[in-house]
Design a protein around this motif. Structure first.
Motif, mmCIF file in Angstrom:
data_model
loop_
_atom_site.group_PDB
_atom_site.id
_atom_site.type_symbol
_atom_site.label_atom_id
_atom_site.label_comp_id
_atom_site.label_asym_id
_atom_site.label_seq_id
_atom_site.Cartn_x
_atom_site.Cartn_y
_atom_site.Cartn_z
ATOM 1 N N LEU A 118 -32.244 87.908 -23.503
ATOM 2 C CA LEU A 118 -31.332 87.266 -23.371
ATOM 3 C C LEU A 118 -30.879 86.686 -24.467
ATOM 4 O O LEU A 118 -32.110 86.020 -24.363
ATOM 5 N N PRO A 119 -29.721 86.018 -24.820
ATOM 6 C CA PRO A 119 -29.801 85.360 -26.258
ATOM 7 C C PRO A 119 -29.807 83.455 -25.037
ATOM 8 O O PRO A 119 -28.993 82.801 -24.024
ATOM 9 N N ILE A 120 -29.854 83.037 -26.406
ATOM 10 C CA ILE A 120 -30.090 81.574 -25.773
ATOM 11 C C ILE A 120 -29.671 79.919 -26.924
ATOM 12 O O ILE A 120 -29.705 79.372 -26.489
ATOM 13 N N ALA A 121 -29.791 81.093 -27.862
ATOM 14 C CA ALA A 121 -29.852 80.252 -29.241
ATOM 15 C C ALA A 121 -28.938 81.284 -30.808
ATOM 16 O O ALA A 121 -28.771 82.029 -29.791
ATOM 17 N N PHE A 122 -28.286 80.510 -31.925
ATOM 18 C CA PHE A 122 -27.774 80.564 -32.743
ATOM 19 C C PHE A 122 -28.433 80.654 -33.992
ATOM 20 O O PHE A 122 -29.585 78.798 -34.054
ATOM 21 N N GLU A 123 -28.875 81.528 -35.268
ATOM 22 C CA GLU A 123 -28.776 80.724 -36.625
ATOM 23 C C GLU A 123 -27.401 80.825 -37.466
ATOM 24 O O GLU A 123 -26.857 81.864 -37.411
ATOM 25 N N ALA A 124 -26.728 79.902 -37.720
ATOM 26 C CA ALA A 124 -25.921 79.651 -38.822
ATOM 27 C C ALA A 124 -26.340 79.638 -40.020
ATOM 28 O O ALA A 124 -26.991 78.894 -40.453
ATOM 29 N N GLN A 125 -25.726 80.040 -41.047
ATOM 30 C CA GLN A 125 -25.261 80.348 -42.775
ATOM 31 C C GLN A 125 -24.547 79.604 -42.932
ATOM 32 O O GLN A 125 -23.209 79.392 -42.954
ATOM 33 N N VAL A 126 -24.433 78.374 -43.470
ATOM 34 C CA VAL A 126 -23.494 77.210 -43.315
ATOM 35 C C VAL A 126 -23.856 77.498 -45.068
ATOM 36 O O VAL A 126 -24.655 77.109 -45.933
ATOM 37 N N LEU A 127 -22.233 77.650 -45.604
ATOM 38 C CA LEU A 127 -22.110 77.230 -46.830
ATOM 39 C C LEU A 127 -20.989 76.284 -47.116
ATOM 40 O O LEU A 127 -20.352 75.881 -46.735
ATOM 41 N N CYS A 128 -21.446 74.997 -47.750
ATOM 42 C CA CYS A 128 -20.831 73.616 -48.160
ATOM 43 C C CYS A 128 -19.915 73.805 -49.528
ATOM 44 O O CYS A 128 -19.438 74.812 -49.615
ATOM 45 N N ASP A 129 -18.740 73.272 -49.988
ATOM 46 C CA ASP A 129 -17.713 73.184 -50.469
ATOM 47 C C ASP A 129 -18.000 72.657 -51.833
ATOM 48 O O ASP A 129 -17.614 72.868 -52.791
ATOM 49 N N GLN A 179 -29.293 76.702 -20.951
ATOM 50 C CA GLN A 179 -29.163 77.954 -20.492
ATOM 51 C C GLN A 179 -28.953 79.844 -20.982
ATOM 52 O O GLN A 179 -28.281 79.745 -22.508
ATOM 53 N N TYR A 180 -28.996 80.487 -20.543
ATOM 54 C CA TYR A 180 -29.225 81.930 -21.098
ATOM 55 C C TYR A 180 -27.845 82.035 -21.363
ATOM 56 O O TYR A 180 -27.154 81.367 -19.957
ATOM 57 N N MET A 181 -26.607 82.780 -22.499
ATOM 58 C CA MET A 181 -25.839 82.800 -22.061
ATOM 59 C C MET A 181 -24.866 84.264 -21.937
ATOM 60 O O MET A 181 -25.445 85.238 -22.638
ATOM 61 N N ASP A 182 -24.108 84.198 -22.033
ATOM 62 C CA ASP A 182 -23.646 85.798 -21.698
ATOM 63 C C ASP A 182 -22.724 86.262 -22.180
ATOM 64 O O ASP A 182 -22.201 85.531 -23.925
ATOM 65 N N ARG A 183 -21.869 87.171 -22.404
ATOM 66 C CA ARG A 183 -21.087 87.549 -24.132
ATOM 67 C C ARG A 183 -20.328 87.007 -23.474
ATOM 68 O O ARG A 183 -19.591 86.548 -24.608
ATOM 69 N N ILE A 213 -23.108 60.982 -42.677
ATOM 70 C CA ILE A 213 -23.204 61.844 -43.445
ATOM 71 C C ILE A 213 -21.764 62.768 -42.655
ATOM 72 O O ILE A 213 -22.667 63.218 -41.649
ATOM 73 N N GLN A 214 -21.128 63.831 -43.369
ATOM 74 C CA GLN A 214 -20.529 64.535 -42.801
ATOM 75 C C GLN A 214 -20.573 65.564 -43.785
ATOM 76 O O GLN A 214 -20.900 65.183 -45.467
ATOM 77 N N PHE A 215 -20.423 66.651 -43.733
ATOM 78 C CA PHE A 215 -20.681 68.110 -44.654
ATOM 79 C C PHE A 215 -18.971 69.033 -44.848
ATOM 80 O O PHE A 215 -18.407 69.200 -43.546
ATOM 81 N N ARG A 216 -18.263 69.085 -45.543
ATOM 82 C CA ARG A 216 -17.297 70.194 -46.159
ATOM 83 C C ARG A 216 -17.644 71.773 -46.082
ATOM 84 O O ARG A 216 -18.354 71.989 -46.835
ATOM 85 N N CYS A 217 -18.067 72.382 -44.389
ATOM 86 C CA CYS A 217 -18.515 73.756 -45.050
ATOM 87 C C CYS A 217 -17.469 74.634 -44.201
ATOM 88 O O CYS A 217 -16.649 74.202 -43.701
ATOM 89 N N LEU A 218 -18.328 75.992 -44.225
ATOM 90 C CA LEU A 218 -17.949 77.394 -43.361
ATOM 91 C C LEU A 218 -18.704 77.905 -42.974
ATOM 92 O O LEU A 218 -20.134 77.930 -43.515
ATOM 93 N N ILE A 219 -18.666 78.612 -41.643
ATOM 94 C CA ILE A 219 -19.715 78.987 -41.394
ATOM 95 C C ILE A 219 -19.803 80.650 -41.771
ATOM 96 O O ILE A 219 -18.882 81.398 -41.655
ATOM 97 N N GLN A 220 -20.916 80.984 -42.143
ATOM 98 C CA GLN A 220 -20.765 81.644 -42.983
ATOM 99 C C GLN A 220 -21.000 83.097 -42.252
ATOM 100 O O GLN A 220 -20.830 84.773 -42.449
ATOM 101 N N LYS A 221 -22.611 83.149 -41.589
ATOM 102 C CA LYS A 221 -23.058 83.749 -40.313
ATOM 103 C C LYS A 221 -23.681 83.495 -39.737
ATOM 104 O O LYS A 221 -24.376 82.473 -39.572
ATOM 105 N N LEU A 222 -23.112 84.132 -38.528
ATOM 106 C CA LEU A 222 -24.101 84.015 -36.537
ATOM 107 C C LEU A 222 -24.382 84.648 -36.481
ATOM 108 O O LEU A 222 -24.155 85.665 -35.784
ATOM 109 N N THR A 223 -25.632 84.348 -35.715
ATOM 110 C CA THR A 223 -26.925 85.244 -35.449
ATOM 111 C C THR A 223 -27.451 85.626 -34.224
ATOM 112 O O THR A 223 -27.857 83.842 -34.027
#
Length: 261
Positions: free
Chosen positions: A123-134, A73-77, A106-116
């Motif tokens: 209308l927002p319905i998805a995200f692009e996440a830039q993932v950086l592992c350790d 579903q579309y997302m609100d703010r 498998i697991q990844f030990r990481c941080l989300i550097q950027k979330l778009t």
């Protein structure tokens, strides 16, 4: 939108927010390089055809990839803020797992550097996440093997890692009262960790082989004066171990897997 798999980040399942890994329009998951990129260290000089070769480094760059995930579903703010608070703003690396059949171990030990946010018709319905592992690799879930020893004990330890570098797991050594000498010989790596002339009070010893730290938990003894300064390592695959001493040894940690994402 093409729905694929569920995922979990920072111990929170994406389904709690109605999210899942997805392809949406031109925003798709792309193939990524394996983590052990070879960086060749060498110098070329005028009077030689071949270089002066000093070696190869494999751990210069951590694994990074893009994760596309969406909602049915579309997302609100308010929902966008909730997802952002869940995925970003951490000061320490978090665990990411993706419920893809060949990645369930498998697991990844990481941080989300950027979330778009990704919008369809404004209308927002998805995200692009830039993932950086350790590190350049994925991890297994935690493992633990407990071994009872009495005198000389042989044991086969299987290191499930898929990288060439040796694994350096944690050790917990609980010696029986009266045991003053302890050793682990890895016949596969030809290395021996040895403690000699220990106090006889039944010690509990914790060894962090990755960081080369040893702690005695019962009486707080400084054990380095009893130690040969050879920390424990395990090669990939089977390792033939020989224990000398009496008590219990626990080997624990996570295996390392050379995988893309």
């Amino acid at each position: 939108m093409y729905r694929t798999y569920e995922f979990t980040f920072a111990d929170t399942p994406a389904s709690l927010y109605g999210m899942f890994v997805a392809d949406i329009g031109s925003n798709k998951h792309n193939n990524n390089d394996f983590g052990n990129q070879a960086n060749i260290v060498e110098t070329r000089i005028a009077n030689r055809i071949t270089p002066l070769h000093f070696g190869v480094r494999y751990h210069d760059q951590p694994l990074s990839f893009t994760l596309i995930f969406g909602s049915e579903q579309y997302m609100d703010r308010y929902q966008l803020q909730e997802v952002s608070n869940w995925l970003t703003g951490y000061q320490e690396y978090q665990w990411l797992s993706i419920d893809q059949p060949d990645m369930e171990h498998i697991q990844f030990r990481c941080l989300i550097q950027k979330l778009t946010p990704i919008s369809v018709g404004w209308l927002p319905i998805a995200f692009e996440a830039q993932v950086l592992c350790d590190c350049p690799y994925g991890y297994s879930y935690p493992f633990e093997e407990r071994i009872q020893i009495n005198g000389t004990t042989e044991y086969r330890f299987y290191n499930d890692s898929t990288i060439k570098e040796n694994l350096k797991p944690d050790l917990k050594i609980e010696l029986a009262a009266g045991c003053t000498n302890f050793a682990i010989t890895n016949k596969t790596t030809k290395q021996t960790l040895r403690l000699s002339g220990l106090p006889a009070g039944g010690l509990q010893i914790l060894i962090d082989n990755e960081n080369e730290v040893m702690v005695e938990k019962t009486d707080g003894y400084d054990l380095y004066s009893f130690f040969n300064f050879q920390f424990f390592e395990a090669a990939s695959g089977d390792n033939e171990l020989i224990f000398d001493g009496s008590g219990t040894v626990t080997i624990s940690g996570r295996y390392l897997y050379n995988v893309g994402a």
